[in-house]
Scaffold this motif. Structure first.
Motif, PDB file in Angstrom:
ATOM      1  N   ALA A  26       6.912  11.851   0.167  1.00 28.14           N
ATOM      2  CA  ALA A  26       7.419  10.640  -0.503  1.00 28.14           C
ATOM      3  C   ALA A  26       8.621  10.061   0.243  1.00 28.14           C
ATOM      4  O   ALA A  26       8.727   8.834   0.408  1.00 28.14           O
ATOM      5  N   VAL A  27       9.510  10.923   0.704  1.00 27.88           N
ATOM      6  CA  VAL A  27      10.670  10.453   1.469  1.00 27.88           C
ATOM      7  C   VAL A  27      10.209   9.767   2.756  1.00 27.88           C
ATOM      8  O   VAL A  27      10.724   8.700   3.130  1.00 27.88           O
ATOM      9  N   LEU A  28       9.224  10.352   3.422  1.00 33.03           N
ATOM     10  CA  LEU A  28       8.707   9.737   4.646  1.00 33.03           C
ATOM     11  C   LEU A  28       8.042   8.389   4.359  1.00 33.03           C
ATOM     12  O   LEU A  28       8.169   7.454   5.157  1.00 33.03           O
ATOM     13  N   ILE A  29       7.365   8.273   3.239  1.00 30.01           N
ATOM     14  CA  ILE A  29       6.774   6.975   2.853  1.00 30.01           C
ATOM     15  C   ILE A  29       7.893   5.952   2.645  1.00 30.01           C
ATOM     16  O   ILE A  29       7.765   4.796   3.052  1.00 30.01           O
TER      17      ILE A  29
ATOM     18  N   ILE B 280       5.266   8.498  11.553  1.00 35.65           N
ATOM     19  CA  ILE B 280       5.884   8.943  10.299  1.00 35.65           C
ATOM     20  C   ILE B 280       4.869   8.884   9.159  1.00 35.65           C
ATOM     21  O   ILE B 280       4.798   9.787   8.321  1.00 35.65           O
ATOM     22  N   PHE B 281       4.050   7.830   9.141  1.00 34.29           N
ATOM     23  CA  PHE B 281       3.035   7.705   8.098  1.00 34.29           C
ATOM     24  C   PHE B 281       2.004   8.833   8.206  1.00 34.29           C
ATOM     25  O   PHE B 281       1.638   9.446   7.196  1.00 34.29           O
TER      26      PHE B 281
ATOM     27  N   LEU C 290      -0.101  14.146   6.331  1.00 33.25           N
ATOM     28  CA  LEU C 290      -0.352  15.563   6.586  1.00 33.25           C
ATOM     29  C   LEU C 290       0.410  16.446   5.597  1.00 33.25           C
ATOM     30  O   LEU C 290      -0.122  17.441   5.094  1.00 33.25           O
ATOM     31  N   LEU C 291       1.655  16.072   5.302  1.00 34.59           N
ATOM     32  CA  LEU C 291       2.435  16.828   4.318  1.00 34.59           C
ATOM     33  C   LEU C 291       1.827  16.701   2.927  1.00 34.59           C
ATOM     34  O   LEU C 291       1.793  17.676   2.166  1.00 34.59           O
ATOM     35  N   LEU C 292       1.334  15.518   2.605  1.00 34.86           N
ATOM     36  CA  LEU C 292       0.686  15.312   1.311  1.00 34.86           C
ATOM     37  C   LEU C 292      -0.579  16.162   1.216  1.00 34.86           C
ATOM     38  O   LEU C 292      -0.833  16.798   0.189  1.00 34.86           O
ATOM     39  N   ILE C 293      -1.364  16.202   2.286  1.00 37.27           N
ATOM     40  CA  ILE C 293      -2.571  17.030   2.306  1.00 37.27           C
ATOM     41  C   ILE C 293      -2.204  18.508   2.117  1.00 37.27           C
ATOM     42  O   ILE C 293      -2.841  19.221   1.338  1.00 37.27           O
ATOM     43  N   ALA C 294      -1.171  18.960   2.815  1.00 39.54           N
ATOM     44  CA  ALA C 294      -0.730  20.354   2.675  1.00 39.54           C
ATOM     45  C   ALA C 294      -0.244  20.625   1.248  1.00 39.54           C
ATOM     46  O   ALA C 294      -0.552  21.678   0.675  1.00 39.54           O
ATOM     47  N   GLY C 295       0.487  19.685   0.672  1.00 35.29           N
ATOM     48  CA  GLY C 295       0.953  19.834  -0.709  1.00 35.29           C
ATOM     49  C   GLY C 295      -0.210  19.901  -1.687  1.00 35.29           C
ATOM     50  O   GLY C 295      -0.204  20.722  -2.615  1.00 35.29           O
ATOM     51  N   LEU C 296      -1.213  19.063  -1.473  1.00 28.27           N
ATOM     52  CA  LEU C 296      -2.400  19.107  -2.332  1.00 28.27           C
ATOM     53  C   LEU C 296      -3.148  20.431  -2.154  1.00 28.27           C
ATOM     54  O   LEU C 296      -3.682  20.978  -3.124  1.00 28.27           O
TER      55      LEU C 296
ATOM     56  N   ALA D  35       0.831  -1.216   0.000  1.00 25.97           N
ATOM     57  CA  ALA D  35       0.000   0.000   0.000  1.00 25.97           C
ATOM     58  C   ALA D  35       0.865   1.266   0.000  1.00 25.97           C
ATOM     59  O   ALA D  35       0.628   2.163  -0.819  1.00 25.97           O
ATOM     60  N   PRO D  36       1.873   1.361   0.878  1.00 32.52           N
ATOM     61  CA  PRO D  36       2.735   2.548   0.793  1.00 32.52           C
ATOM     62  C   PRO D  36       3.482   2.641  -0.546  1.00 32.52           C
ATOM     63  O   PRO D  36       3.722   3.754  -1.031  1.00 32.52           O
ATOM     64  N   CYS D  37       3.804   1.508  -1.154  1.00 31.01           N
ATOM     65  CA  CYS D  37       4.469   1.540  -2.464  1.00 31.01           C
ATOM     66  C   CYS D  37       3.554   2.124  -3.525  1.00 31.01           C
ATOM     67  O   CYS D  37       3.977   2.918  -4.362  1.00 31.01           O
ATOM     68  N   PHE D  38       2.277   1.737  -3.497  1.00 30.63           N
ATOM     69  CA  PHE D  38       1.316   2.312  -4.444  1.00 30.63           C
ATOM     70  C   PHE D  38       1.142   3.807  -4.183  1.00 30.63           C
ATOM     71  O   PHE D  38       1.036   4.604  -5.119  1.00 30.63           O
ATOM     72  N   LEU D  39       1.103   4.185  -2.927  1.00 25.02           N
ATOM     73  CA  LEU D  39       1.013   5.591  -2.568  1.00 25.02           C
ATOM     74  C   LEU D  39       2.234   6.345  -3.092  1.00 25.02           C
ATOM     75  O   LEU D  39       2.110   7.458  -3.615  1.00 25.02           O
ATOM     76  N   LEU D  40       3.386   5.746  -2.983  1.00 28.32           N
ATOM     77  CA  LEU D  40       4.620   6.347  -3.478  1.00 28.32           C
ATOM     78  C   LEU D  40       4.542   6.557  -4.992  1.00 28.32           C
ATOM     79  O   LEU D  40       4.968   7.592  -5.512  1.00 28.32           O
ATOM     80  N   THR D  41       3.964   5.596  -5.699  1.00 29.97           N
ATOM     81  CA  THR D  41       3.780   5.724  -7.144  1.00 29.97           C
ATOM     82  C   THR D  41       2.860   6.893  -7.461  1.00 29.97           C
ATOM     83  O   THR D  41       3.124   7.679  -8.382  1.00 29.97           O
ATOM     84  N   ALA D  42       1.776   7.020  -6.704  1.00 32.27           N
ATOM     85  CA  ALA D  42       0.843   8.128  -6.919  1.00 32.27           C
ATOM     86  C   ALA D  42       1.511   9.473  -6.636  1.00 32.27           C
ATOM     87  O   ALA D  42       1.322  10.436  -7.393  1.00 32.27           O
ATOM     88  N   ILE D  43       2.291   9.542  -5.577  1.00 32.34           N
ATOM     89  CA  ILE D  43       2.994  10.785  -5.261  1.00 32.34           C
ATOM     90  C   ILE D  43       3.993  11.104  -6.370  1.00 32.34           C
ATOM     91  O   ILE D  43       4.151  12.272  -6.755  1.00 32.34           O
TER      92      ILE D  43
END
Length: 157
Positions: A94-97, A121-122, A127-133, A25-33
């Protein structure tokens, strides 16, 4: 002739297999990011190209187009700041993922209790992804506002 695996190795292999499943799941998230970073980089490149074009065709202060060009450059400058901020936040996410994925395997390999730090960390990555979006959404809003077509050009009745 095959040799049976010792009990400890069998459990370790099962643990690794389970960890790989958890890490998917985190790998797929990393792909999306990664796709988002690609899109943000493309938007930033287009904004920079537009600013360079305006700068090359910049008019004197007494030219009627001058105020429009200044306003466009101000919007472009703001868009660049927000797009860059979104890129930074999404990259850190992405680095945190990646750290989460590495932490999952480290915890299993060395039998460490890292569940709470990995979860923290997750959550931070999310939260960083939400802020980036959020910054991306704001940048898009500025872009839409800056590219409004003048009513007289639309020839509306």
């Amino acid at each position: 002739m095959t040799h049976p695996m010792p009990m400890g190795d069998s459990f370790a292999l099962n643990d690794i297999a389970h960890t790989i499943q958890l890490a998917m799941a985190p790998c797929f998230l990393l792909t999306a990011i990664g796709a988002m970073l690609n899109m943000l980089t493309g938007r930033l490149a287009r904004v920079i190209d537009r600013s360079r074009w305006i700068e090359q065709n910049f008019t004197a202060k007494n030219d009627p187009a001058h105020p429009y060009q200044v306003q466009q450059l101000r919007w472009i400058d703001e868009r660049m700041r927000h797009a860059n901020g979104a890129l930074i936040l999404c990259t850190i996410s992405a680095v945190l993922i990646c750290i989460v994925i590495a932490g999952l395997f480290t915890a299993v390999l060395f039998d460490l209790a890292l569940a709470q730090p990995i979860a923290i960390i997750f959550v931070l990555a999310m939260l960083l992804l939400i802020a980036g979006l959020g910054l991306f959404l704001y940048e898009v809003r500025i872009a839409v506002h800056a590219t409004r077509i003048q009513d007289e050009l639309l020839e509306r009745e």
